[in-house]
Motif scaffolding. Sequence first.
Motif, PDB file in Angstrom:
ATOM      1  N   THR A   1       0.836  -1.207   0.000  1.00 58.45           N
ATOM      2  CA  THR A   1       0.000   0.000   0.000  1.00 58.45           C
ATOM      3  C   THR A   1       0.870   1.256   0.000  1.00 58.45           C
ATOM      4  OG1 THR A   1      -0.131  -0.055   2.419  1.00 58.45           O
ATOM      5  CG2 THR A   1      -1.904  -1.147   1.201  1.00 58.45           C
TER       6      THR A   1
ATOM      7  N   GLN B   1      -7.029   3.040  -6.430  1.00 58.64           N
ATOM      8  CA  GLN B   1      -6.457   2.198  -5.390  1.00 58.64           C
ATOM      9  C   GLN B   1      -7.431   2.049  -4.223  1.00 58.64           C
ATOM     10  OE1 GLN B   1      -2.866   3.490  -3.231  1.00 58.64           O
ATOM     11  NE2 GLN B   1      -2.020   1.456  -3.633  1.00 58.64           N
TER      12      GLN B   1
ATOM     13  N   SER C   1      -8.477   0.202  -0.317  1.00 64.32           N
ATOM     14  CA  SER C   1      -7.853   0.290   1.005  1.00 64.32           C
ATOM     15  C   SER C   1      -6.752  -0.738   1.245  1.00 64.32           C
ATOM     16  CB  SER C   1      -8.931   0.156   2.093  1.00 64.32           C
ATOM     17  OG  SER C   1      -9.616  -1.080   1.966  1.00 64.32           O
ATOM     18  N   ASN C   2      -6.861  -1.916   0.637  1.00 62.95           N
ATOM     19  CA  ASN C   2      -5.844  -2.954   0.843  1.00 62.95           C
ATOM     20  C   ASN C   2      -4.726  -2.915  -0.191  1.00 62.95           C
ATOM     21  OD1 ASN C   2      -7.056  -4.131   3.136  1.00 62.95           O
ATOM     22  ND2 ASN C   2      -8.492  -5.260   1.840  1.00 62.95           N
ATOM     23  N   GLY C   3      -4.789  -1.967  -1.122  1.00 65.82           N
ATOM     24  CA  GLY C   3      -3.719  -1.797  -2.094  1.00 65.82           C
ATOM     25  C   GLY C   3      -4.036  -2.248  -3.505  1.00 65.82           C
TER      26      GLY C   3
END
Length: 328
Positions: free
Chosen positions: A52, A104, A106-108
């Motif tokens: 991330t 993108q 939240s987890n990447g």
Amino acid sequence: MRKILSTILIGAVAFNVMGTSLVSASDNTIKAEVNQVASNVENITGNEEISTGASVTNEAYYYTESEIDITLPVRGDDLVTLDNGKDKISFLLPSEAADNEGRQTSNGTIVYYGDENAQISMQTYEAGYVRSLISIDNADASHSYSYEFDLDQGSKLVSSDKYDSIAESSGSVFIVDGNNDIIGLIGAPWAVDANGDEVETHFEIEENVLMQVVEFDENTAFPVIADPTVSNIVYKGGLTKNQCKKLYNRADQYTKYDKFVDMAEAIIIDLAKACDTKVGTAIALITALGKVFGKYNSMKSGFYQGKNNNGLSILLFSSGDMSYTVRK
């Protein structure tokens, strides 16, 4: 006149508020759908090792992972690049990503949302490789997804079984330079449906274009998630071809007995450190690693990461006869 003007102003304000509301609603809908695509993908891949830590500009997401400089485009029609300081690998995403903005989550996971039938996502991993995930929404979607590689003169894509006679047919693809040295790896393809069942898939190569073909039909449970994984991490050493074969054969023998798995793993580490890529490091490891770790991995797909006392990490990806990456 004042009444007319007031009416116009009120109408303008009302239109502006309604327009803002519509835009907001549209943005929220897209965000929700992007998050759903990412969730579907991460249900298969997991999210523990996804990076991330991107530096973001208007043009790209920039990462440096395990000494690999990785660039993912903001626009889906620009190049993905992996650069280890010696060899650079660049490729274009399938046309389904073109003209779409990479968002993108939240987890990447980055989702290039916008195609009617299939969505393309990208993941960068802390170990220095990238995954391109194809989310196939329905039976009207294409069965073929093309990745066009921008290779240096003399470099080419080669299926693993055509690279060397000791290779078993794993389905993976090597990127080789003009000296026939392996500079990149594309893991064996996989695809799973919404029920977690495997869907038939394979790679086809046409010059510098890699196509992943996915064999779904109207009875398939959608969405189908499919994946090619790309890395340019290869450890090079100096053993001869015959020495590599002997090491491989020893490892192969030991993998037949659970109590000798540690010994087999140690031999595989020797292979990774000592065999020159030109004479079969990658090829030997594809089968040997699959046999050793396949017994202890319940994952249908994804990466296994192990680390030995000497600090050499092994990364094992895909299913069946698994492809590999090694790094210090």
